[in-house]
Design an enzyme around this catalytic site. Structure first.
Site, PDB file in Angstrom:
ATOM      1  N   ASP A   9      57.725  24.094  82.593  1.00  0.00           N
ATOM      2  CA  ASP A   9      59.141  24.209  82.211  1.00  0.00           C
ATOM      3  C   ASP A   9      59.721  25.498  82.810  1.00  0.00           C
ATOM      4  O   ASP A   9      60.087  26.409  82.082  1.00  0.00           O
ATOM      5  CB  ASP A   9      59.294  24.181  80.674  1.00  0.00           C
ATOM      6  CG  ASP A   9      58.517  25.280  79.959  1.00  0.00           C
ATOM      7  OD1 ASP A   9      57.573  25.852  80.550  1.00  0.00           O
ATOM      8  OD2 ASP A   9      58.861  25.594  78.800  1.00  0.00           O
ATOM      9  N   HIS A 238      52.088  34.651  81.494  1.00  0.00           N
ATOM     10  CA  HIS A 238      51.346  33.629  80.726  1.00  0.00           C
ATOM     11  C   HIS A 238      50.739  32.478  81.547  1.00  0.00           C
ATOM     12  O   HIS A 238      49.526  32.299  81.583  1.00  0.00           O
ATOM     13  CB  HIS A 238      52.279  32.964  79.708  1.00  0.00           C
ATOM     14  CG  HIS A 238      53.014  33.875  78.806  1.00  0.00           C
ATOM     15  ND1 HIS A 238      52.430  34.482  77.735  1.00  0.00           N
ATOM     16  CD2 HIS A 238      54.321  34.274  78.802  1.00  0.00           C
ATOM     17  CE1 HIS A 238      53.329  35.208  77.089  1.00  0.00           C
ATOM     18  NE2 HIS A 238      54.482  35.104  77.722  1.00  0.00           N
TER      19      HIS A 238
END
Ligand code: PIR
Ligand code: CA
Length: 326
Positions: A9, A238
């Site tokens: 995303d 991340h």
């Protein structure tokens, strides 16, 4: 070579994950699938194509779920800005989307490759992966590994307990953790060790060129929102950790655990409840006999940051080199 589908995303750290997957010679990036998370499906899908345009890569991009399975949609604009990827110049797409829905792309890709040769790397909410499992349950035994960015066993980033990707679609996450496949949970405990430090940023600056500029603009923007929202000096990268873990399994240490997602708590919805099998003091079974097979999720504990940084730099260098040298 590890064949992977990156379900993402983008998203600042997602963008770096795309570059690492596309630029590393041990990864065969079969496709990028998108899911609503950091922003709407329109925006994150456009962003995925923009990242590919900026890096001169041409990998199938298939658009996926526009909202979570059950829980009302929430986006991460407070970190990623109005576009979902504020900061760098977002170039227009240089090629068309794959005509398939992400769920069909995942199912078809897994079912048409040899068993245990394709790994899934979900780094947004797990909506597409849960839908793929329900659409074609045989993918569960056919997939090699599932390396997810999500969850935490210490502390969340949306609520004290819950991490964003799980919080946004907790029902999908629980479905992914319950399926009987090889899952590695790369949670915040690990990804907060993967920092885009000044040292790493300087190494990327030294490469120069369009991709280096793009990456620095990504870290500059997300660095400022992380400073504001969480008081971090430099932003975590991340999602790239999941790709790095597939490139070199020695990069992260893991421990087996039974992982469940809290679906109903007033204060704890979306929290990953992690019961470690072998870590003294972190096993909370209290005499309740769990089957050994329940401890089937590998939970990431610690990161070899120097090796991680080398991989990120190396991928950007390779993508920046003239095509003949790749
Ligand atoms: C990061 C994310 C969402 C919200 C915040 N606050 C920070 C995104 C990242 O793209 C990553 O996949 C995951 N969700 C981290 O929670
Ligand atoms: Ca993400």
């Amino acid at each position: 070579m590890e064949k992977i589908i990156l379900d993402c995303d983008p998203g600042h750290d997602d963008a770096i994950a795309i570059l690492l997957a596309a630029g590393n010679p041990h990864i065969d990036l079969l496709g990028i699938t998108t899911v609503a998370g950091n922003h709407t499906i329109e925006k994150v899908t456009r962003n995925a194509l923009s990242v590919c345009a900026a890096a001169g890569i041409r990998i199938p991009v298939a658009r996926g779920a526009e909202c979570p399975l059950v829980t009302p949609q929430m986006v991460g604009e407070y970190i990623h800005g109005d576009s979902g990827l504020d900061g760098p110049i977002l170039l227009p797409a240089t090629y068309e989307l794959d005509p398939r829905h992400a769920v069909d792309f995942i199912v078809e890709t897994v079912m048409t490759h040899e068993p245990k040769t394709v790994s899934l790397v979900p780094v947004g909410p797990f909506t597409n992966i849960a839908l793929a499992v329900r659409t074609e349950p045989r993918i569960v035994e056919r997939v090699k590994k599932v390396v997810v960015m999500g969850g935490a066993y210490t502390r969340g980033n949306v609520t004290p307990g819950a991490e964003f990707n799980i919080y946004v679609d907790p029902e999908a996450a629980e479905a992914v953790f319950r399926a009987d496949w090889d899952v590695t949970m790369v949670g915040l405990d690990l990804t907060h060790q993967a920092l885009a430090t000044d040292e790493l940023q300087e190494r990327v600056r030294a490469i120069g060129g369009q991709i280096s500029d793009f990456v620095l603009a990504v870290w500059d923007f997300v660095g400022s929102t992380y400073q504001k929202q969480y008081g971090f000096d430099v932003p975590p990268v991340h999602d790239a950790c999941c790709v790095a873990a597939l490139i070199d399994p020695d990069l992260i240490t893991t421990a087996l655990a039974d992982v469940h997602v809290e679906l109903h708590g007033e204060w704890t919805k979306g929290t990953t409840v992690v019961n470690f099998r072998d870590i003294p003091g972190m096993n909370h079974t209290n005499g309740v006999a769990l089957r050994q097979t329940d401890f089937r999720t590998s939970v990431a504990l610690s990161l070899d940051w120097p090796k991680f940084a080398d991989l990120v730099v190396d991928a950007i260098e390779r993508l920046s080199a003239p095509v003949v040298n790749r």
